[in-house]
Design a protein around this motif. Sequence first.
Motif, PDB file in Angstrom:
ATOM      1  N   MET A   1       0.913  -1.194  -0.131  1.00 28.18           N
ATOM      2  CA  MET A   1       0.206   0.126   0.520  1.00 28.18           C
ATOM      3  C   MET A   1       0.839   1.495  -0.248  1.00 28.18           C
ATOM      4  SD  MET A   1      -3.108   0.889   2.801  1.00 28.18           S
ATOM      5  CE  MET A   1      -4.321   1.692   2.207  1.00 28.18           C
ATOM      6  N   GLY A   2       0.609   2.513  -0.869  1.00 27.83           N
ATOM      7  CA  GLY A   2       1.286   3.462  -1.089  1.00 27.83           C
ATOM      8  C   GLY A   2       1.181   4.322  -0.139  1.00 27.83           C
ATOM      9  N   GLN A   3       1.872   5.174  -0.016  1.00 29.71           N
ATOM     10  CA  GLN A   3       2.579   6.009   1.615  1.00 29.71           C
ATOM     11  C   GLN A   3       1.233   6.793   1.158  1.00 29.71           C
ATOM     12  OE1 GLN A   3       3.812   5.719   4.145  1.00 29.71           O
ATOM     13  NE2 GLN A   3       4.932   7.011   4.797  1.00 29.71           N
ATOM     14  N   LEU A   4       1.230   7.326   0.114  1.00 24.23           N
ATOM     15  CA  LEU A   4      -0.161   8.408  -0.239  1.00 24.23           C
ATOM     16  C   LEU A   4      -0.719   8.114  -0.497  1.00 24.23           C
ATOM     17  CD1 LEU A   4      -0.759  11.036  -1.498  1.00 24.23           C
ATOM     18  CD2 LEU A   4      -1.107  10.045  -4.174  1.00 24.23           C
ATOM     19  N   ALA A   5      -1.728   6.473  -0.254  1.00 29.62           N
ATOM     20  CA  ALA A   5      -2.966   6.114  -0.523  1.00 29.62           C
ATOM     21  C   ALA A   5      -3.223   5.970   1.289  1.00 29.62           C
ATOM     22  CB  ALA A   5      -2.862   4.645  -1.213  1.00 29.62           C
ATOM     23  N   VAL A   6      -2.341   5.760   2.506  1.00 23.60           N
ATOM     24  CA  VAL A   6      -2.129   5.104   3.535  1.00 23.60           C
ATOM     25  C   VAL A   6      -2.670   7.535   4.141  1.00 23.60           C
ATOM     26  CG1 VAL A   6      -0.553   4.934   5.638  1.00 23.60           C
ATOM     27  CG2 VAL A   6      -0.872   3.669   3.860  1.00 23.60           C
ATOM     28  N   ARG A   7      -1.908   7.882   3.617  1.00 24.81           N
ATOM     29  CA  ARG A   7      -2.073   9.271   3.963  1.00 24.81           C
ATOM     30  C   ARG A   7      -3.644  10.019   3.657  1.00 24.81           C
ATOM     31  NH1 ARG A   7       4.185  12.460   3.048  1.00 24.81           N
ATOM     32  NH2 ARG A   7       4.940  11.326   5.434  1.00 24.81           N
ATOM     33  N   ALA A   8      -3.799   9.454   2.423  1.00 24.96           N
ATOM     34  CA  ALA A   8      -5.582   9.798   1.700  1.00 24.96           C
ATOM     35  C   ALA A   8      -6.368   9.249   2.564  1.00 24.96           C
ATOM     36  CB  ALA A   8      -5.357   9.797   0.740  1.00 24.96           C
ATOM     37  N   LEU A   9      -6.017   7.467   2.859  1.00 26.72           N
ATOM     38  CA  LEU A   9      -7.480   7.158   3.542  1.00 26.72           C
ATOM     39  C   LEU A   9      -6.868   7.246   5.177  1.00 26.72           C
ATOM     40  CD1 LEU A   9      -9.166   4.779   3.988  1.00 26.72           C
ATOM     41  CD2 LEU A   9      -7.290   2.993   4.603  1.00 26.72           C
ATOM     42  N   ARG A  10      -6.402   7.754   5.840  1.00 27.94           N
ATOM     43  CA  ARG A  10      -5.574   8.513   7.102  1.00 27.94           C
ATOM     44  C   ARG A  10      -6.511   9.650   7.226  1.00 27.94           C
ATOM     45  NH1 ARG A  10      -0.863   5.634   9.742  1.00 27.94           N
ATOM     46  NH2 ARG A  10      -1.230   3.908  10.290  1.00 27.94           N
ATOM     47  N   ALA A  11      -6.533   9.841   6.438  1.00 29.66           N
ATOM     48  CA  ALA A  11      -7.083  12.002   6.786  1.00 29.66           C
ATOM     49  C   ALA A  11      -8.514  11.568   6.522  1.00 29.66           C
ATOM     50  CB  ALA A  11      -7.314  12.630   5.318  1.00 29.66           C
ATOM     51  N   VAL A  12      -9.430  11.020   5.623  1.00 34.19           N
ATOM     52  CA  VAL A  12     -10.698  10.423   5.464  1.00 34.19           C
ATOM     53  C   VAL A  12     -10.854   9.820   7.016  1.00 34.19           C
ATOM     54  CG1 VAL A  12     -12.340   9.248   4.034  1.00 34.19           C
ATOM     55  CG2 VAL A  12     -10.153  10.444   3.015  1.00 34.19           C
ATOM     56  N   LEU A  13     -10.331   9.077   7.453  1.00 33.95           N
ATOM     57  CA  LEU A  13     -11.243   8.339   8.388  1.00 33.95           C
ATOM     58  C   LEU A  13     -11.192   9.660   9.576  1.00 33.95           C
ATOM     59  CD1 LEU A  13      -8.304   5.193   8.608  1.00 33.95           C
ATOM     60  CD2 LEU A  13     -11.310   5.523   7.680  1.00 33.95           C
ATOM     61  N   VAL A  14      -9.718  10.179   9.206  1.00 35.79           N
ATOM     62  CA  VAL A  14      -9.676  11.244  11.025  1.00 35.79           C
ATOM     63  C   VAL A  14     -10.647  12.369  10.700  1.00 35.79           C
ATOM     64  CG1 VAL A  14      -8.005  13.692  11.459  1.00 35.79           C
ATOM     65  CG2 VAL A  14      -7.299  11.306  11.579  1.00 35.79           C
ATOM     66  N   VAL A  15     -10.923  12.560   9.223  1.00 39.82           N
ATOM     67  CA  VAL A  15     -12.289  13.713   8.943  1.00 39.82           C
ATOM     68  C   VAL A  15     -13.689  13.147   9.208  1.00 39.82           C
ATOM     69  CG1 VAL A  15     -13.606  14.935   7.523  1.00 39.82           C
ATOM     70  CG2 VAL A  15     -11.047  15.399   7.127  1.00 39.82           C
ATOM     71  N   VAL A  16     -13.946  12.166   8.601  1.00 42.07           N
ATOM     72  CA  VAL A  16     -15.322  11.421   9.376  1.00 42.07           C
ATOM     73  C   VAL A  16     -15.101  11.187  10.984  1.00 42.07           C
ATOM     74  CG1 VAL A  16     -16.724   9.122   8.655  1.00 42.07           C
ATOM     75  CG2 VAL A  16     -15.617  10.758   6.748  1.00 42.07           C
TER      76      VAL A  16
END
Length: 163
Positions: A1-16
């Motif tokens: 899993m790429g670093q960008l994908a992990v950061r994007a997913l974590r950003a979405v998880l934090v916002v939600v």
Amino acid sequence: MGQLAVRALRAVLVVVLAGTVFVQALMVWVLVSGSDPEDGSLPLTPLRVITILGMGSAQVALVSVWRLVTMVRRGTVFSHAAFRYVDAVIGAILSAALLWFTVTALNAPGQRDDPGVTVIMSGIGVAILGVALIVLVLRMLLAQAVARDAEAAQMQAELDEVI
């Protein structure tokens, strides 16, 4: 899993997660303070409680996905420790489906003239249960991968002994 994908997913998880906590806090405040009287057209208090519980189940799923993403980044997702998080996601989805069916039942008496709404809402509940089944199938695939990984490690150990 790429670093960008992990950061994007974590950003979405934090916002939600932050959004659900904020809305939960507001709804609890309304329930506790009694500042929003019901007009009697809908059973708002039970619907608010169900919404608070539904957001709680979503939060359980969000935290579990966060932990699974962490395990993916560390390369430890193919272990028995991952099952507790996958099981938590399945449980959260099942509880969301049960809460949705409760909302459907609460809404049904007001839909006597148009029962199609209740049928559609029931269909959505069945779809939510379908998501739980999909995650259950993915759990079975994870179990197979963990078993194969353990088998490969055992074969490697045996091969190392022979060499």
